[in-house]
Structures are given as C-alpha cells and as structure tokens.
Design a protein around this motif. Structure first.
Motif, PDB file in Angstrom:
ATOM      1  N   MET A 103      24.069  38.850  55.573  1.00  0.00           N
ATOM      2  CA  MET A 103      25.472  38.793  55.147  1.00  0.00           C
ATOM      3  C   MET A 103      25.872  39.977  54.284  1.00  0.00           C
ATOM      4  SD  MET A 103      26.011  34.774  54.305  1.00  0.00           S
ATOM      5  CE  MET A 103      24.624  34.712  53.165  1.00  0.00           C
ATOM      6  N   GLY A 104      24.957  40.906  54.062  1.00  0.00           N
ATOM      7  CA  GLY A 104      25.269  42.071  53.250  1.00  0.00           C
ATOM      8  C   GLY A 104      25.147  41.836  51.765  1.00  0.00           C
ATOM      9  N   ILE A 105      24.522  40.731  51.363  1.00  0.00           N
ATOM     10  CA  ILE A 105      24.335  40.455  49.941  1.00  0.00           C
ATOM     11  C   ILE A 105      23.085  41.190  49.477  1.00  0.00           C
ATOM     12  CG2 ILE A 105      23.914  38.678  48.200  1.00  0.00           C
ATOM     13  CD1 ILE A 105      25.355  36.693  49.995  1.00  0.00           C
ATOM     14  N   THR A 106      23.252  42.121  48.554  1.00  0.00           N
ATOM     15  CA  THR A 106      22.117  42.911  48.082  1.00  0.00           C
ATOM     16  C   THR A 106      21.954  42.851  46.575  1.00  0.00           C
ATOM     17  OG1 THR A 106      23.532  44.883  48.001  1.00  0.00           O
ATOM     18  CG2 THR A 106      22.264  44.532  50.017  1.00  0.00           C
ATOM     19  N   GLY A 107      22.794  42.099  45.888  1.00  0.00           N
ATOM     20  CA  GLY A 107      22.706  41.977  44.440  1.00  0.00           C
ATOM     21  C   GLY A 107      22.925  40.545  44.010  1.00  0.00           C
ATOM     22  N   THR A 108      22.639  40.279  42.751  1.00  0.00           N
ATOM     23  CA  THR A 108      22.738  38.911  42.241  1.00  0.00           C
ATOM     24  C   THR A 108      23.521  38.873  40.931  1.00  0.00           C
ATOM     25  OG1 THR A 108      20.633  39.177  41.069  1.00  0.00           O
ATOM     26  CG2 THR A 108      20.551  38.219  43.280  1.00  0.00           C
ATOM     27  N   PRO A 109      24.082  37.700  40.589  1.00  0.00           N
ATOM     28  CA  PRO A 109      24.109  36.503  41.414  1.00  0.00           C
ATOM     29  C   PRO A 109      25.221  36.571  42.450  1.00  0.00           C
ATOM     30  CG  PRO A 109      25.255  36.063  39.366  1.00  0.00           C
ATOM     31  CD  PRO A 109      24.715  37.467  39.264  1.00  0.00           C
ATOM     32  N   ALA A 110      25.039  35.866  43.521  1.00  0.00           N
ATOM     33  CA  ALA A 110      26.065  35.752  44.559  1.00  0.00           C
ATOM     34  C   ALA A 110      26.082  34.296  45.009  1.00  0.00           C
ATOM     35  CB  ALA A 110      25.763  36.671  45.732  1.00  0.00           C
ATOM     36  N   PHE A 111      27.269  33.790  45.273  1.00  0.00           N
ATOM     37  CA  PHE A 111      27.420  32.377  45.610  1.00  0.00           C
ATOM     38  C   PHE A 111      28.321  32.231  46.834  1.00  0.00           C
ATOM     39  CE2 PHE A 111      27.112  33.086  41.082  1.00  0.00           C
ATOM     40  CZ  PHE A 111      26.122  32.216  40.670  1.00  0.00           C
ATOM     41  N   ILE A 112      28.076  31.181  47.586  1.00  0.00           N
ATOM     42  CA  ILE A 112      28.993  30.786  48.657  1.00  0.00           C
ATOM     43  C   ILE A 112      29.307  29.317  48.431  1.00  0.00           C
ATOM     44  CG2 ILE A 112      29.355  30.510  51.124  1.00  0.00           C
ATOM     45  CD1 ILE A 112      27.379  32.815  51.544  1.00  0.00           C
ATOM     46  N   VAL A 113      30.542  29.043  48.105  1.00  0.00           N
ATOM     47  CA  VAL A 113      30.991  27.676  47.850  1.00  0.00           C
ATOM     48  C   VAL A 113      31.714  27.192  49.093  1.00  0.00           C
ATOM     49  CG1 VAL A 113      32.371  26.176  46.374  1.00  0.00           C
ATOM     50  CG2 VAL A 113      31.226  28.176  45.392  1.00  0.00           C
ATOM     51  N   GLY A 114      31.017  26.403  49.915  1.00  0.00           N
ATOM     52  CA  GLY A 114      31.605  26.001  51.186  1.00  0.00           C
ATOM     53  C   GLY A 114      31.834  27.231  52.038  1.00  0.00           C
ATOM     54  N   GLY A 115      33.089  27.665  52.143  1.00  0.00           N
ATOM     55  CA  GLY A 115      33.411  28.877  52.884  1.00  0.00           C
ATOM     56  C   GLY A 115      33.930  29.991  52.004  1.00  0.00           C
ATOM     57  N   THR A 116      33.750  29.857  50.684  1.00  0.00           N
ATOM     58  CA  THR A 116      34.306  30.829  49.737  1.00  0.00           C
ATOM     59  C   THR A 116      33.214  31.607  49.030  1.00  0.00           C
ATOM     60  OG1 THR A 116      36.185  29.344  49.329  1.00  0.00           O
ATOM     61  CG2 THR A 116      35.820  31.128  47.739  1.00  0.00           C
ATOM     62  N   PRO A 117      33.140  32.937  49.213  1.00  0.00           N
ATOM     63  CA  PRO A 117      32.158  33.737  48.480  1.00  0.00           C
ATOM     64  C   PRO A 117      32.622  34.003  47.052  1.00  0.00           C
ATOM     65  CG  PRO A 117      33.423  35.149  49.936  1.00  0.00           C
ATOM     66  CD  PRO A 117      33.891  33.741  50.200  1.00  0.00           C
ATOM     67  N   ILE A 118      31.705  33.938  46.114  1.00  0.00           N
ATOM     68  CA  ILE A 118      31.961  34.294  44.713  1.00  0.00           C
ATOM     69  C   ILE A 118      30.856  35.248  44.300  1.00  0.00           C
ATOM     70  CG2 ILE A 118      32.110  33.456  42.338  1.00  0.00           C
ATOM     71  CD1 ILE A 118      33.148  30.822  43.372  1.00  0.00           C
ATOM     72  N   ILE A 119      31.238  36.447  43.878  1.00  0.00           N
ATOM     73  CA  ILE A 119      30.259  37.475  43.556  1.00  0.00           C
ATOM     74  C   ILE A 119      30.211  37.705  42.048  1.00  0.00           C
ATOM     75  CG2 ILE A 119      29.563  39.864  43.947  1.00  0.00           C
ATOM     76  CD1 ILE A 119      29.531  38.058  46.426  1.00  0.00           C
ATOM     77  N   GLY A 120      29.020  37.678  41.491  1.00  0.00           N
ATOM     78  CA  GLY A 120      28.847  37.966  40.085  1.00  0.00           C
ATOM     79  C   GLY A 120      28.864  36.721  39.214  1.00  0.00           C
ATOM     80  N   ALA A 121      28.585  36.929  37.922  1.00  0.00           N
ATOM     81  CA  ALA A 121      28.562  35.830  36.961  1.00  0.00           C
ATOM     82  C   ALA A 121      29.996  35.527  36.530  1.00  0.00           C
ATOM     83  CB  ALA A 121      27.700  36.195  35.756  1.00  0.00           C
ATOM     84  N   GLN A 122      30.671  34.741  37.306  1.00  0.00           N
ATOM     85  CA  GLN A 122      32.071  34.414  37.065  1.00  0.00           C
ATOM     86  C   GLN A 122      32.186  33.211  36.127  1.00  0.00           C
ATOM     87  OE1 GLN A 122      34.446  36.366  38.155  1.00  0.00           O
ATOM     88  NE2 GLN A 122      32.982  37.634  39.288  1.00  0.00           N
ATOM     89  N   PRO A 123      33.330  33.058  35.468  1.00  0.00           N
ATOM     90  CA  PRO A 123      33.517  31.905  34.584  1.00  0.00           C
ATOM     91  C   PRO A 123      33.618  30.602  35.367  1.00  0.00           C
ATOM     92  CG  PRO A 123      35.556  33.149  34.795  1.00  0.00           C
ATOM     93  CD  PRO A 123      34.482  33.976  35.463  1.00  0.00           C
ATOM     94  N   PHE A 124      33.469  29.505  34.672  1.00  0.00           N
ATOM     95  CA  PHE A 124      33.513  28.192  35.300  1.00  0.00           C
ATOM     96  C   PHE A 124      34.789  28.007  36.111  1.00  0.00           C
ATOM     97  CE2 PHE A 124      35.054  23.809  35.173  1.00  0.00           C
ATOM     98  CZ  PHE A 124      34.001  23.145  35.780  1.00  0.00           C
ATOM     99  N   GLU A 125      35.903  28.518  35.626  1.00  0.00           N
ATOM    100  CA  GLU A 125      37.186  28.312  36.290  1.00  0.00           C
ATOM    101  C   GLU A 125      37.191  28.871  37.705  1.00  0.00           C
ATOM    102  OE1 GLU A 125      36.750  29.293  33.181  1.00  0.00           O
ATOM    103  OE2 GLU A 125      37.490  27.424  32.261  1.00  0.00           O
ATOM    104  N   ALA A 126      36.470  29.970  37.937  1.00  0.00           N
ATOM    105  CA  ALA A 126      36.416  30.550  39.284  1.00  0.00           C
ATOM    106  C   ALA A 126      35.718  29.597  40.246  1.00  0.00           C
ATOM    107  CB  ALA A 126      35.695  31.891  39.246  1.00  0.00           C
ATOM    108  N   PHE A 127      34.658  28.961  39.785  1.00  0.00           N
ATOM    109  CA  PHE A 127      33.939  27.991  40.617  1.00  0.00           C
ATOM    110  C   PHE A 127      34.777  26.730  40.805  1.00  0.00           C
ATOM    111  CE2 PHE A 127      30.641  30.739  38.983  1.00  0.00           C
ATOM    112  CZ  PHE A 127      29.827  30.921  40.085  1.00  0.00           C
ATOM    113  N   LYS A 128      35.430  26.296  39.749  1.00  0.00           N
ATOM    114  CA  LYS A 128      36.262  25.098  39.839  1.00  0.00           C
ATOM    115  C   LYS A 128      37.354  25.275  40.889  1.00  0.00           C
ATOM    116  CE  LYS A 128      39.550  22.295  37.191  1.00  0.00           C
ATOM    117  NZ  LYS A 128      39.154  21.033  37.829  1.00  0.00           N
ATOM    118  N   GLN A 129      38.005  26.438  40.889  1.00  0.00           N
ATOM    119  CA  GLN A 129      39.070  26.696  41.857  1.00  0.00           C
ATOM    120  C   GLN A 129      38.530  26.641  43.285  1.00  0.00           C
ATOM    121  OE1 GLN A 129      40.953  30.515  41.368  1.00  0.00           O
ATOM    122  NE2 GLN A 129      42.562  30.092  42.865  1.00  0.00           N
ATOM    123  N   ALA A 130      37.379  27.282  43.518  1.00  0.00           N
ATOM    124  CA  ALA A 130      36.796  27.298  44.864  1.00  0.00           C
ATOM    125  C   ALA A 130      36.326  25.907  45.282  1.00  0.00           C
ATOM    126  CB  ALA A 130      35.630  28.282  44.904  1.00  0.00           C
TER     127      ALA A 130
END
Length: 253
Positions: A217-244
C-alpha cells in the motif's frame, strides 16, 4: 575504437548506507515521507475496478466493510488473535502499522490508544489489529519478534506497553537481547519458550507478512492506521480517530 581510460568520464562513488545513515534519513516520519504515503493512500482510496489488495489469508468483508473499498479484506478478524484487541465481529476494524522504536508510535500508544480502547474497543464498536512495520533497524525487528513471542503466551499487549514505557534512541542497544528478556521476565513469561518463539520461523513469517502488506500500500513509515476505509497517517490526536471511527460506524448502520 574504445575510449581511453583517461578520456572516460569518472562516475561518482556512492558510499554504502549504514545504520547511522538510516538514522539520519529514515529515522522518523518526516514531511516528505508523510506527503508520499498520503499521496499513495489517496490514490488507493479512490474507487477502482482493480482487485482489492488483501493480506494473505484475509477474511471476507465484515460489518460495515464495503467490498469495493480497496482496504476491504485487510481486516483479518481472526478469533483469538493475540495481537488484536476487541471482538472479531466489531463493526469497525482499525489496522495499526507500528515500530517499537518509533517515538510517534509511543506517543499514540500512551496518549491516544487508551482512550480508543475505553470509548470504542471496550464497547464492542472497534477492533484494533496490530501490524508490525519494523523499518527503523535491527532492534525494531528484534522487538517485534519479542512482542509476538510474548503474545504466544497471551501477553502481547502487556509487552507492548512495557516497550513503549520509555523513549529510547534508535538502535542504541536499549532494546538488545538482555532488555527484551528482562521485559519478558517482569511479565512472568516462560523465558525458554519466549526465546524459542521469538526465533521461530512462524514469528518471522508473521512479521514479514505485515511488512509486505504495508509495502503493498506504499506505507513506509510509522505510525500509520487504516480505520475501516479511512487512512490516518502519523500520531494524530484522538479527535482525528473519533471522526474516522464515527463515520465508519454510521456507514455500518
């Protein structure tokens, strides 16, 4: 007629990239890497007629997973998986690609993950599936193998917390064999079994599988997340995960 050695242009000599070079250039997820990964994931996120990329042995789409989504099929939903948290049939699966030497992964594990578990995993709404991406060097891979060996004794997440308890310099010896065994000893693990499991072909294959999935998938760094069908790259705040997550839960309904 062949050109003489004197007239032939000289090629610049390339020096081998050792561990110090890796630390300087691939140490942490910099802006350029983030842009590159995001670009790849944006492309993958577009509707496509191509076959969905799936991890070997991937499960059929679960609740809320669209088969047309390129990330459908990556969720494994394996019952009893020691490196997963939450119910196999949870409406949303969050994949986490991490490295035990990555300071941003540590930040996520200590600041965001506990709240995600409390507000979503414990309520049966989200399942977190760990993926190893030990790209920072030999100690990253050794730590990944050790954590999986702890998982074989039902203590992956406890070992995960122990490794992220302190911030360490990359490949400094802080996660050497002695340190990894000490963490296992603190958790009361059977050390003979721990040593055998972390050196096993099964453990190596599991880590390789995760790395190959990320690379596909081209992921070469961490952290990286896939929430269902939504990619989230980097150490994002809780709100970014909550929205996804909330978006995926709405789709699942």
């Amino acid at each position: 007629m062949k050109p003489s050695a004197r007239s032939a242009p000289r090629r610049p000599v390339r020096r081998a990239r050792g561990p110090h070079a890796i630390r300087r250039t691939a140490g942490w997820l910099g802006p350029v890497l983030v842009i590159a990964v995001v670009a790849v994931l944006i492309v993958l996120g577009r509707p496509s007629s191509d076959a969905t990329p799936a991890a070997p042995g991937g499960q059929a789409a679960g609740p809320g997973e669209d088969r047309a989504n390129p990330f459908a099929g990556l969720a494994r939903r394996t019952p009893g998986d020691p490196v997963a948290l939450g119910e196999p049939d949870a409406p949303v699966v969050m994949l986490e690609y991490s490295d035990f030497q990555c300071p941003f992964c540590r930040r996520h594990a200590r600041q965001v993950e506990p709240r995600l578990i409390r507000e979503y995993v414990d309520k049966g709404l989200v399942r977190i599936e760990w993926r190893d991406l030990p790209y920072l060097g030999p100690e990253s891979r050794d730590a990944a193998a050790a954590a999986r060996a702890a998982g074989a004794q039902g203590k992956f997440w406890e070992y995960h917390h122990a490794l992220y308890a302190e911030e360490r310099r990359v490949n400094s010896g802080a996660l050497d064999d002695e340190a990894l065994r000490a963490a296992a000893r603190e958790l009361g693990l059977d050390l003979a079994r721990f040593d055998a499991d972390r050196a096993s072909a099964v453990t190596t294959a599991a880590i390789d599988r995760d790395e190959q999935e990320a690379t596909s998938m081209g992921i070469t760094g961490t952290p990286a997340f896939i929430v269902g069908g939504t990619p989230i790259i980097g150490a994002q705040p809780f709100e970014a995960f909550k929205q996804a997550i909330d978006k995926e839960l709405e789709l699942a309904r």
